[in-house]
Design a protein around this motif. Structure first.
Motif, PDB file in Angstrom:
ATOM      1  N   VAL A 196       0.853  -1.176   0.000  1.00 40.20           N
ATOM      2  CA  VAL A 196       0.000   0.000   0.000  1.00 40.20           C
ATOM      3  C   VAL A 196       0.891   1.228   0.000  1.00 40.20           C
ATOM      4  CG1 VAL A 196      -1.790   1.292   1.191  1.00 40.20           C
ATOM      5  CG2 VAL A 196      -1.824  -1.206   1.238  1.00 40.20           C
ATOM      6  N   GLU A 197       0.823   1.994  -1.078  1.00 32.58           N
ATOM      7  CA  GLU A 197       1.643   3.187  -1.228  1.00 32.58           C
ATOM      8  C   GLU A 197       0.823   4.436  -0.914  1.00 32.58           C
ATOM      9  OE1 GLU A 197       2.926   0.070  -4.302  1.00 32.58           O
ATOM     10  OE2 GLU A 197       1.037   1.034  -3.750  1.00 32.58           O
ATOM     11  N   SER A 198       1.485   5.435  -0.368  1.00 27.53           N
ATOM     12  CA  SER A 198       0.819   6.688  -0.045  1.00 27.53           C
ATOM     13  C   SER A 198       1.832   7.824  -0.041  1.00 27.53           C
ATOM     14  CB  SER A 198       0.109   6.606   1.312  1.00 27.53           C
ATOM     15  OG  SER A 198       1.038   6.379   2.360  1.00 27.53           O
ATOM     16  N   GLY A 199       1.340   9.038   0.026  1.00 28.03           N
ATOM     17  CA  GLY A 199       2.200  10.203   0.151  1.00 28.03           C
ATOM     18  C   GLY A 199       2.390  11.017  -1.109  1.00 28.03           C
ATOM     19  N   GLY A 200       1.866  10.539  -2.223  1.00 26.98           N
ATOM     20  CA  GLY A 200       2.008  11.279  -3.460  1.00 26.98           C
ATOM     21  C   GLY A 200       1.180  12.546  -3.453  1.00 26.98           C
ATOM     22  N   GLY A 201       1.388  13.352  -4.470  1.00 31.50           N
ATOM     23  CA  GLY A 201       0.648  14.591  -4.565  1.00 31.50           C
ATOM     24  C   GLY A 201       1.094  15.421  -5.741  1.00 31.50           C
ATOM     25  N   LEU A 202       0.600  16.638  -5.786  1.00 34.71           N
ATOM     26  CA  LEU A 202       0.933  17.584  -6.842  1.00 34.71           C
ATOM     27  C   LEU A 202       1.846  18.661  -6.276  1.00 34.71           C
ATOM     28  CD1 LEU A 202       0.535  18.845  -9.667  1.00 34.71           C
ATOM     29  CD2 LEU A 202      -1.541  19.923  -8.766  1.00 34.71           C
ATOM     30  N   VAL A 203       3.017  18.802  -6.866  1.00 34.28           N
ATOM     31  CA  VAL A 203       3.976  19.812  -6.425  1.00 34.28           C
ATOM     32  C   VAL A 203       4.591  20.494  -7.634  1.00 34.28           C
ATOM     33  CG1 VAL A 203       4.539  18.610  -4.276  1.00 34.28           C
ATOM     34  CG2 VAL A 203       5.887  18.172  -6.338  1.00 34.28           C
ATOM     35  N   GLN A 204       5.153  21.655  -7.402  1.00 38.84           N
ATOM     36  CA  GLN A 204       5.877  22.348  -8.451  1.00 38.84           C
ATOM     37  C   GLN A 204       7.322  21.880  -8.489  1.00 38.84           C
ATOM     38  OE1 GLN A 204       5.563  26.597  -8.520  1.00 38.84           O
ATOM     39  NE2 GLN A 204       3.340  26.590  -8.685  1.00 38.84           N
ATOM     40  N   ALA A 205       7.956  22.046  -9.626  1.00 40.72           N
ATOM     41  CA  ALA A 205       9.354  21.669  -9.766  1.00 40.72           C
ATOM     42  C   ALA A 205      10.184  22.291  -8.651  1.00 40.72           C
ATOM     43  CB  ALA A 205       9.880  22.098 -11.126  1.00 40.72           C
ATOM     44  N   GLY A 206      11.077  21.478  -8.084  1.00 35.87           N
ATOM     45  CA  GLY A 206      11.897  21.931  -6.981  1.00 35.87           C
ATOM     46  C   GLY A 206      11.329  21.589  -5.619  1.00 35.87           C
ATOM     47  N   GLY A 207      10.094  21.131  -5.590  1.00 31.63           N
ATOM     48  CA  GLY A 207       9.448  20.783  -4.343  1.00 31.63           C
ATOM     49  C   GLY A 207       9.833  19.407  -3.844  1.00 31.63           C
ATOM     50  N   SER A 208       9.222  19.014  -2.737  1.00 30.12           N
ATOM     51  CA  SER A 208       9.540  17.741  -2.095  1.00 30.12           C
ATOM     52  C   SER A 208       8.280  16.974  -1.726  1.00 30.12           C
ATOM     53  CB  SER A 208      10.362  17.966  -0.826  1.00 30.12           C
ATOM     54  OG  SER A 208      11.603  18.580  -1.101  1.00 30.12           O
ATOM     55  N   LEU A 209       8.418  15.660  -1.696  1.00 28.66           N
ATOM     56  CA  LEU A 209       7.374  14.767  -1.229  1.00 28.66           C
ATOM     57  C   LEU A 209       8.024  13.609  -0.485  1.00 28.66           C
ATOM     58  CD1 LEU A 209       4.985  14.441  -4.311  1.00 28.66           C
ATOM     59  CD2 LEU A 209       4.416  15.503  -2.123  1.00 28.66           C
ATOM     60  N   ARG A 210       7.282  13.009   0.423  1.00 28.60           N
ATOM     61  CA  ARG A 210       7.751  11.830   1.142  1.00 28.60           C
ATOM     62  C   ARG A 210       6.736  10.715   0.956  1.00 28.60           C
ATOM     63  NH1 ARG A 210      11.249  10.295   5.317  1.00 28.60           N
ATOM     64  NH2 ARG A 210      10.403   8.814   6.856  1.00 28.60           N
ATOM     65  N   LEU A 211       7.138   9.671   0.269  1.00 25.19           N
ATOM     66  CA  LEU A 211       6.265   8.549   0.000  1.00 25.19           C
ATOM     67  C   LEU A 211       6.437   7.471   1.068  1.00 25.19           C
ATOM     68  CD1 LEU A 211       6.763   8.106  -3.853  1.00 25.19           C
ATOM     69  CD2 LEU A 211       5.284   9.716  -2.617  1.00 25.19           C
TER      70      LEU A 211
ATOM     71  N   ALA B 103       4.918  10.426 -12.248  1.00 25.64           N
ATOM     72  CA  ALA B 103       4.636   9.020 -12.502  1.00 25.64           C
ATOM     73  C   ALA B 103       3.809   8.454 -11.361  1.00 25.64           C
ATOM     74  CB  ALA B 103       5.934   8.222 -12.638  1.00 25.64           C
ATOM     75  N   LEU B 104       3.346   7.246 -11.559  1.00 28.30           N
ATOM     76  CA  LEU B 104       2.708   6.489 -10.506  1.00 28.30           C
ATOM     77  C   LEU B 104       3.801   5.667  -9.831  1.00 28.30           C
ATOM     78  CD1 LEU B 104      -0.141   6.003  -9.354  1.00 28.30           C
ATOM     79  CD2 LEU B 104      -0.329   4.034 -10.886  1.00 28.30           C
ATOM     80  N   TYR B 105       3.963   5.833  -8.530  1.00 30.99           N
ATOM     81  CA  TYR B 105       5.045   5.196  -7.796  1.00 30.99           C
ATOM     82  C   TYR B 105       4.558   3.969  -7.048  1.00 30.99           C
ATOM     83  CZ  TYR B 105       8.270   9.010  -8.744  1.00 30.99           C
ATOM     84  OH  TYR B 105       9.105   9.906  -9.367  1.00 30.99           O
ATOM     85  N   TYR B 106       5.320   2.895  -7.162  1.00 28.15           N
ATOM     86  CA  TYR B 106       4.997   1.619  -6.538  1.00 28.15           C
ATOM     87  C   TYR B 106       6.167   1.126  -5.701  1.00 28.15           C
ATOM     88  CZ  TYR B 106       1.567   1.336 -10.386  1.00 28.15           C
ATOM     89  OH  TYR B 106       0.561   1.581 -11.289  1.00 28.15           O
TER      90      TYR B 106
END
Length: 122
Positions: free
Chosen positions: A5-20, A91-94
């Motif tokens: 079960v993956e989570s944490g994705g989202g919409l960000v602008q270039a240069g931003g960060s996310l934690r999956l 992309a879709l991250y798995y």
């Protein structure tokens, strides 16, 4: 059978960060784990991998220096810290158990999760 079960994705602008985050449906602490991504119309590609102990990591050249994979020890969870995001990271991250020799999914793995969508705008 192991399910992810993956989570944490989202919409960000270039240069931003996310934690999956990736959580297994059952204890898989003995598995090396990896993150993969798939853009529309393209093949699923390896992004990052981590050994069962967390002592060894490996990254695709395209994300090296920007992404960091880690795993929790209390819960069977794997993380992917994504910094300096680029539009090509969209992309879709798995996540999936991987073979540490090739950093490809283990041959018996058939339970890809729904993935978590990462969209990076320019």
């Amino acid at each position: 059978q192991v399910h992810m079960v993956e989570s944490g994705g989202g919409l960000v602008q270039a240069g931003g960060s996310l934690r999956l985050s990736c959580a297994a449906s059952r204890r898989t602490f003995n598995y090396a784990m990896g993150w993969f991504r798939q853009a529309p119309g393209k093949e699923r590609d390896f992004v990052a991998g981590i050994s069962w102990s967390g002592g060894s990591t490996y990254y695709a050249d395209s994300v090296k220096g920007r992404f960091t994979i880690s795993r929790g020890v209390v819960k069977n969870t794997v993380y992917l810290q994504m910094n300096s995001l680029k539009p090509e990271d969209t992309a879709l991250y798995y996540c999936a158990p991987v073979d540490v020799g090739s950093w490809s999914p283990i041959r018996s793995f058939r339970s890809w999760g729904q993935g978590t969508q990462v969209t990076v705008s320019s």
